[in-house]
Enzyme design. Structure first.
Site, PDB file in Angstrom:
ATOM      1  N   VAL A 126       0.855  -1.203   0.000  1.00  0.00           N
ATOM      2  CA  VAL A 126       0.000   0.000   0.000  1.00  0.00           C
ATOM      3  C   VAL A 126       0.886   1.247   0.000  1.00  0.00           C
ATOM      4  CG1 VAL A 126      -1.842   1.287   1.167  1.00  0.00           C
ATOM      5  CG2 VAL A 126      -1.760  -1.207   1.360  1.00  0.00           C
ATOM      6  N   LYS A 199      -6.162  -2.073  -1.623  1.00  0.00           N
ATOM      7  CA  LYS A 199      -5.323  -1.338  -0.672  1.00  0.00           C
ATOM      8  C   LYS A 199      -6.145  -0.791   0.499  1.00  0.00           C
ATOM      9  CE  LYS A 199      -1.840  -0.111  -4.123  1.00  0.00           C
ATOM     10  NZ  LYS A 199      -1.509   0.850  -5.177  1.00  0.00           N
TER      11      LYS A 199
END
Ligand code: HSE
Length: 404
Positions: A126, A199
């Site tokens: 992420v 994410k």
């Protein structure tokens, strides 16, 4: 410490580069030198210095007791999931940038790592080079987090920025993003919002401690955004960003990925090009914002090598992460409050009356020729959909949510 690298694509090459470039400082920080013993790839890289490390059989890595850390930069669920599970069960830490893998199997792999006193680390999954996983796990632990909102996909932010600032066409900018190594193998994952969806699922699972399934998150991409939308946004004092959000609302949790109009003064409006920006809101700390390069070879490799150092420092101990397998039921998206910007084809001089009959109060927006544009009041998504169905005789050019 000997490590194995799975995948020598853009990010894998970045990992090799970072380890070679910063060898000495990395050795100091890790407490010992880090050496790549194997690279698993289907290609041979003949004629390149690295070719002597390249192997094609994962079992060699799995069965080599000298390998303490396996670093994966391949992407996709399989064979990454099998490699991750096997590595952890064999007492090797596993480091990955693979958001599909983490979003789907993160809770299980963290549990296996815990039972085997090794680490499953995924900082690069992420925000590219931005530290966000470690802060959530280790720095913001005094807080009850009630919201995370961010620009989590570099490719789409790059595209939207170029469309907005240079008036470029979507397809041309996408090609640029691919050439720069930002986009996924299948760029649909970027432009349809699937990448940002995985994410935000990872971040919300870590923030709330239970599993947020990415399949439950309503997700819209940027493929319907046009240069005309950009003109309206600019005239109204907004920019268009692909935002991923998860929020505690009353007792429930709501998540969504969608393009949003945000005011030019909003801190996320300043996040341009391939950069990502992530807002975390906690009940004690207030707002914290993370900013940096969200994609690309070296930023992503930087996050992976930082995980290697962390794993080396924690040999024999597991760094606890709170993300258990229990699934969170997300709030019904129809009950979420929204406000929309709408563009219609103008087919009558009475547009104002027609729209006000349905929406009551609206804010009219100076329109492009042949169009009628307006902003709705705040209402639930369900009520909005019902009102829009009453306009089914009209041609809807676009509708974009506005940050309230
Ligand atoms: N395709 C992803 C992006 C790569 O553009 O953000 C980094 O996860």
């Amino acid at each position: 410490m000997k490590i194995a690298l799975l995948g020598l694509g853009t990010v894998g090459q970045g990992v090799v580069e970072v380890i070679n470039e910063n060898k000495e400082s990395i050795a100091k920080r890790a407490g010992q030198p880090i050496e790549i013993k194997y690279i698993l790839d289907i290609r041979s890289f003949e004629g390149e210095a690295i070719s002597k490390l390249v192997i094609k059989d994962f079992d060699i890595i799995a069965n080599d007791k000298e390998i303490a850390i396996v670093v994966e930069a391949m992407g996709g669920i399989e064979p990454a999931y099998t490699y991750a599970k096997t590595s952890l069960l064999k007492g090797k830490s596993y480091i990955t940038s693979n958001k599909e893998l983490v979003a789907l199997h993160g809770a299980e792999l963290l549990e296996i790592a815990r039972s085997n006193k090794v680490n499953f680390l995924f900082e690069a999954s992420v925000g590219g080079g931005i530290p966000i996983i470690r802060p959530l796990n280790q720095s913001l632990t005094a807080d009850e987090i009630f919201e995370i909102t961010g620009i989590l996909n570099g490719t789409t932010n790059f595209i939207l920025t170029k469309m907005q600032q240079e008036g470029k066409a979507f397809e041309d900018v996408l090609k640029e993003a691919q050439a720069l190594g930002y986009a996924e193998k299948n760029p649909e994952a970027d432009v349809e919002g699937y990448d940002a969806c995985r994410k935000i699922a990872i971040l919300s699972s870590l923030a709330f401690g239970e599993h947020v399934s990415f399949q439950d998150i309503p997700t819209e991409g940027i493929t319907k955004i046009t240069t005309e939308d950009m003109v309206y946004a600019d005239n109204m004092g907004y920019v268009i960003k692909l935002l991923a959000t998860c929020q505690k609302q009353d007792a429930s949790i709501f998540a969504r990925v969608s393009p949003m109009l945000i005011a030019k003064s909003h801190p996320l409006a300043m996040v341009s090009d391939v950069f990502n920006g992530i807002f975390v809101k906690g009940n004690v700390i207030g707002d914290v914002m993370f900013y940096g390069r969200g994609a690309g070879k070296l930023p992503t490799a930087s996050a992976m090598v930082a995980d290697i150092v962390d794993a080396a420092k924690h040999t024999g101990t597991n760094i606890i992460s709170f993300w258990n397998k229990e699934k969170i039921e997300l709030k019904d998206k129809e009950q979420v409050k929204v406000k929309y910007f709408i563009r219609l084809k103008k087919h009558s001089e009475r547009m104002d009356d027609i729209i006000k009959e349905v929406f009551n109060e609206i804010e009219e927006v100076p329109s492009l020729q042949g169009e009628y544009a307006f902003i709705t009041n705040v209402d639930t998504e369900a009520n909005f959909t019902e009102k829009m169905s009453e306009l089914s005789d009209l041609v809807i050019l676009n509708k974009i949510r506005i940050d309230k």
